[in-house]
Enzyme design. Structure first.
Site, PDB file in Angstrom:
ATOM      1  N   SER A   1       0.840  -1.204   0.000  1.00 53.56           N
ATOM      2  CA  SER A   1       0.000   0.000   0.000  1.00 53.56           C
ATOM      3  C   SER A   1       0.873   1.251   0.000  1.00 53.56           C
ATOM      4  O   SER A   1       1.626   1.491  -0.934  1.00 53.56           O
ATOM      5  CB  SER A   1      -0.956  -0.048   1.193  1.00 53.56           C
ATOM      6  OG  SER A   1      -1.918   0.971   1.122  1.00 53.56           O
TER       7      SER A   1
ATOM      8  N   HIS B   1      -8.194   1.054  -1.292  1.00 55.17           N
ATOM      9  CA  HIS B   1      -8.010   0.034  -2.337  1.00 55.17           C
ATOM     10  C   HIS B   1      -9.325  -0.656  -2.702  1.00 55.17           C
ATOM     11  O   HIS B   1      -9.370  -1.867  -2.926  1.00 55.17           O
ATOM     12  CB  HIS B   1      -6.950  -0.984  -1.907  1.00 55.17           C
ATOM     13  CG  HIS B   1      -5.647  -0.339  -1.545  1.00 55.17           C
ATOM     14  ND1 HIS B   1      -4.857   0.285  -2.480  1.00 55.17           N
ATOM     15  CD2 HIS B   1      -5.023  -0.183  -0.344  1.00 55.17           C
ATOM     16  CE1 HIS B   1      -3.797   0.790  -1.878  1.00 55.17           C
ATOM     17  NE2 HIS B   1      -3.876   0.531  -0.587  1.00 55.17           N
TER      18      HIS B   1
END
Length: 318
Positions: A90, A204
């Site tokens: 991430s 996400h």
């Protein structure tokens, strides 16, 4: 021996993180100085020392965690052998881009500040209209998670797979309604181990699509440079290149983080040793139950530095 460096994302911060490196290494102090200067005086070290509540907001956490990770990396980089790959989970993907030289420190910190602001604003809007949640699902086979998510979406739209972290952990994102339905139905199937994450928004997942246009504009101000060390994309699990990096970083906001596949890719490329850099031990813990994963060492505190050479000379998972 083939080495890759991996960087963690948000959520593993703790009081005092990285400050021992600042006291011991000029490189670490310089990194913190740079981050605070180019972000127009964000009080990163003050927050780390005495105001961790600031990291509940993505707008602050992204810059601070990246600065901490890079402060640690710069301190140990001169002692490391050749690095074959870099990757990050991430937010950690941006740390990897900066560490590799693909993204400059000045533009990188400015970009992360703007990215964090865009994401925080969007999450605040979501919270005021549609309560959302991310849920960690443990020890449930991926195909069953995927099937259940698809099944629930037919009746209750807006439930998504957000992170494929390991064979034992997948993160889903959705509204509070859809994640609760998932939790109840997973329990009926015999999978009781789920945990809500303390994060600002449904990262996400398509619920973050409102951030994409603004972030694409922010990326237009940034110049990437092809680096010697390949950085693996969370989205495609292939090395980033200049032709597609802007597109992939915009997609990164709304598509799943394929971390398990990233570790598989590194293993297939012959990587034998991983060094996880940054606060906490999240990535190393994800690897513990993975078969055939490379050995992994966490560098989180100055005392860990003494373990680097013994690890590279043999070493096993921490």
């Amino acid at each position: 021996m083939k080495l890759a460096i991996i960087f963690n994302g948000q959520g593993a911060h703790y009081e005092g993180m990285g400050l021992d490196f600042q006291a011991a290494y000029t490189e670490a102090k310089t990194e913190f100085d740079t981050a605070e200067t180019v972000t127009d005086g964000m009080q990163i070290r003050q927050w780390i020392e005495s105001d961790l509540d600031q990291f509940k907001a993505t707008r602050n956490a992204q810059v601070a965690i990246t600065a901490t990770s890079l402060a640690i990396f710069n301190s140990i980089a001169p002692t490391l052998p050749a690095i074959s790959f870099m990757a990050g989970l991430s937010l950690g993907e941006y740390t990897a881009l900066m560490a590799s030289g693909m993204l400059s420190k000045t533009e990188g910190y400015q970009l992360l500040k703007e990215r964090g602001e865009i994401m925080s604003q969007h999450c605040e809007q979501l919270a005021s209209s549609t309560p959302v949640q991310m849920l960690a699902v443990m020890n449930m086979p991926f195909d069953q998670i995927e099937s259940l998510v698809n099944e629930i979406n037919i009746e209750h739209p807006e439930l998504y797979i957000a992170n494929i972290n390991s064979n034992q952990q997948v993160i889903i994102a959705g509204t509070e309604t859809t994640t609760q339905v998932f939790k109840e139905r997973a329990k009926e199937l015999g999978y009781k181990k789920t945990m809500p994450l303390k994060v600002e928004g449904p990262f996400h997942s398509p619920l973050m699509s409102g951030t994409q246009a603004s972030f694409a504009t922010a990326l237009e101000k940034v110049t990437f440079t092809q680096a010697e060390i390949p950085v693996i994309s969370n989205t495609t699990v292939t090395p980033h290149n200049l032709a597609t990096i802007n597109e992939l970083l915009v997609r990164h906001l709304v598509e799943p983080v394929k971390w398990r596949q990233t570790i598989d890719f590194l293993t297939e490329q012959g990587v034998t040793h991983l060094i996880q850099i940054g606060p906490g031990k999240t990535l190393a813990q994800l690897l513990k139950r993975e078969k055939n994963a490379p050995a992994c060492l966490v560098i989180d505190k100055v005392e860990d530095v003494a373990d680097i050479q013994p690890f590279l000379n043999g070493g096993e998972n921490e």
